[in-house]
Design a protein around this motif. Structure first.
Motif, short mmCIF file in Angstrom:
data_model
loop_
_atom_site.label_atom_id
_atom_site.label_comp_id
_atom_site.label_asym_id
_atom_site.label_seq_id
_atom_site.Cartn_x
_atom_site.Cartn_y
_atom_site.Cartn_z
N UNK A 137 25.87 52.70 49.95
CA UNK A 137 26.40 52.01 51.12
C UNK A 137 25.32 51.48 52.05
N UNK A 147 21.13 50.43 51.66
CA UNK A 147 20.23 49.29 51.48
C UNK A 147 20.48 48.47 50.21
N UNK A 163 23.17 46.82 48.92
CA UNK A 163 23.77 45.47 48.99
C UNK A 163 22.79 44.42 49.46
N UNK A 164 21.97 44.76 50.45
CA UNK A 164 21.03 43.75 50.96
C UNK A 164 19.92 43.51 49.94
N UNK A 211 20.26 43.63 46.67
CA UNK A 211 20.76 42.79 45.57
C UNK A 211 21.20 41.41 46.06
N UNK A 212 21.52 41.29 47.35
CA UNK A 212 21.74 39.95 47.92
C UNK A 212 20.43 39.16 47.80
N UNK A 256 19.42 38.41 44.09
CA UNK A 256 20.15 37.27 43.55
C UNK A 256 19.34 35.98 43.69
N UNK A 272 31.08 46.11 35.43
CA UNK A 272 31.97 45.64 36.49
C UNK A 272 31.14 45.17 37.70
N UNK A 273 30.11 45.96 38.01
CA UNK A 273 29.24 45.62 39.14
C UNK A 273 28.54 44.29 38.87
N UNK A 286 30.97 41.42 39.25
CA UNK A 286 31.27 41.15 40.66
C UNK A 286 30.08 40.54 41.39
N UNK A 287 28.88 40.91 40.94
CA UNK A 287 27.67 40.34 41.55
C UNK A 287 27.48 38.89 41.09
N UNK A 288 28.19 38.55 40.01
CA UNK A 288 28.11 37.18 39.51
C UNK A 288 26.93 36.94 38.59
N UNK A 342 23.81 45.14 56.54
CA UNK A 342 23.32 45.36 55.19
C UNK A 342 24.33 44.92 54.15
N UNK A 370 29.03 39.83 50.07
CA UNK A 370 28.16 39.75 48.88
C UNK A 370 29.03 39.48 47.66
N UNK A 371 28.98 38.23 47.21
CA UNK A 371 29.70 37.81 46.01
C UNK A 371 31.12 38.41 45.98
N UNK A 372 31.50 39.03 44.84
CA UNK A 372 32.83 39.65 44.76
C UNK A 372 32.76 41.15 45.06
#
Lengths: 216, 142
Positions: free
Chosen positions: A85, A87, A89-90, A92-93, A96, A127-128, A131-133, B49, B58-60
């Motif tokens: 929850x 660091x 997400x940021x 992997x943003x 990308x 699945x991840x 969803x991350x594309x 974050x 963030x995407x899906x």
């Protein structure tokens, strides 16, 4: 006035030439060892750099991935878990952006090791990824054993730890750049977009490096 | 020359008016600014974050906060979502999301600040969310 313009032109030209002739090389990080060998009566001393050791994991497609699959590749590694929850997400943003810059480049990969293999099974990783594309074989999300991953992280100069009493994993958000000889060529704070832009520049520099041949 | 003097006077007058206007910001505006800027700091520390600096998500994986319709229709429930966390499927901008947002330990005044920030950023324009209103909304949490 003419002289003045002439002087400026000369300065600009000189700077331009200097810039073009100046090839940036990335440092080689990690531990170094001097190894002295005697071949044909001649004694030579070579510097041996730290490299990423052998490993065996499974990616989001259920394929077995060993260090051999990365031979001859430049790659970026990081450590994450899908339910992170804080660091991740940021990270992997930002990752990308690296993926989008090089996804069509052969000889380039991104490797994300899960530090929570108990939860992050192959279907969870797939699945991840969906969803991350991300698709194809540029970016692999890897499941292994906890012990191996924690030991391996040290070789990438990254610190990961077991869950703390609050049930959280404490881990570094570094992106590590590895060359074709599996040497560490850069570490970047994956949560900082500026650092990640530096990584993208450094990948281009590393790809252009003339000495980038496989040594065994 | 006359024209120049006139425009100089005009400029001074305009500056004066601006200064007076700014310093006479209504109490309501001052209060909004206070909530909004505190909320921005909380957003940066606790939400950004995952939800992104521009509320882009963030995407899906993580839903965005820039769907003005969603924020508007669900406004009374937002304090509950942030405080107690959220689980299950939601649809935002006809994109499906499922996952879990962790609960937070934010106090009502902090919830009000961060909601004032979110509901007036990323294209949202819903005005101030006050602490009293949040406390009222929290009573209706499911």
């Amino acid at each position: 006035m003419k002289n003045f313009i002439g002087a400026i032109a000369i300065i600009l030209l000189w700077n331009a030439c200097k810039f073009n002739g100046d090839h940036k090389t990335l440092p080689i990080l990690g531990k170094k060892q001097a190894v002295t060998k005697t071949v044909d009566g001649k004694t030579t001393t070579d510097t041996v750099y730290q490299t990423i050791p052998a490993f065996k994991y499974i990616n989001q497609y259920g394929d077995s991935i060993t260090d051999k699959r990365l031979d001859g590749n430049i790659y970026v590694a990081d450590f994450f878990f899908t339910t992170c929850p804080s660091i991740c997400p940021v990270m992997h943003r930002n990752m990308l952006n690296v993926y989008n810059a090089f996804k069509d480049t052969t000889g380039f990969k991104i490797i994300s090791y899960s530090i929570d293999p108990q939860h992050d099974s192959v279907p969870v990783l797939k699945k991840y990824a969906d969803k991350l594309g991300i698709a194809g074989n540029t970016w692999w999300l890897l499941q292994g054993t906890k012990n191996e991953t924690y030991q391996l992280a040290k070789n990438y100069l990254v610190s990961v730890q077991e869950k703390n009493p609050a049930g959280e994993y404490i881990h570094d958000g570094y992106f590590i750049l590895i060359d074709k000889q599996k040497r560490i060529r850069g570490t970047y704070e994956g949560t900082d977009p500026k650092e990640v832009n530096r990584l993208i520049d450094d990948i281009k520099t590393l790809k252009a490096e003339p000495g980038e041949t496989k040594v065994q | 020359m006359k024209l120049r003097a006139a425009s100089a006077i005009g400029f001074i007058l305009l500056s004066l008016v601006t200064v007076i206007f700014v310093s006479c910001q209504s109490d309501a505006e001052v209060e909004f600014q206070r909530y909004y800027s505190n909320g921005g700091a909380i957003y940066q520390a606790r939400c950004q974050n995952c939800h992104g600096a521009h509320g882009e998500g963030l995407q899906a994986l993580i839903p965005p906060l820039n769907d003005t319709t969603y924020i508007k229709t669900n406004k009374p429930a937002l304090a509950c979502y942030i405080k107690n966390g959220m689980k299950g499927k939601i649809v935002i901008l006809s994109r499906h999301f499922e996952g879990e947002m962790p609960a937070s330990d934010l106090a009502p005044v902090e919830l009000a600040s961060v909601l004032s920030y979110i509901s007036n950023s990323f294209g949202n324009k819903l005005g101030i969310v006050k602490s009293e209103q949040v406390e009222e909304n929290l009573k209706g949490c499911k």
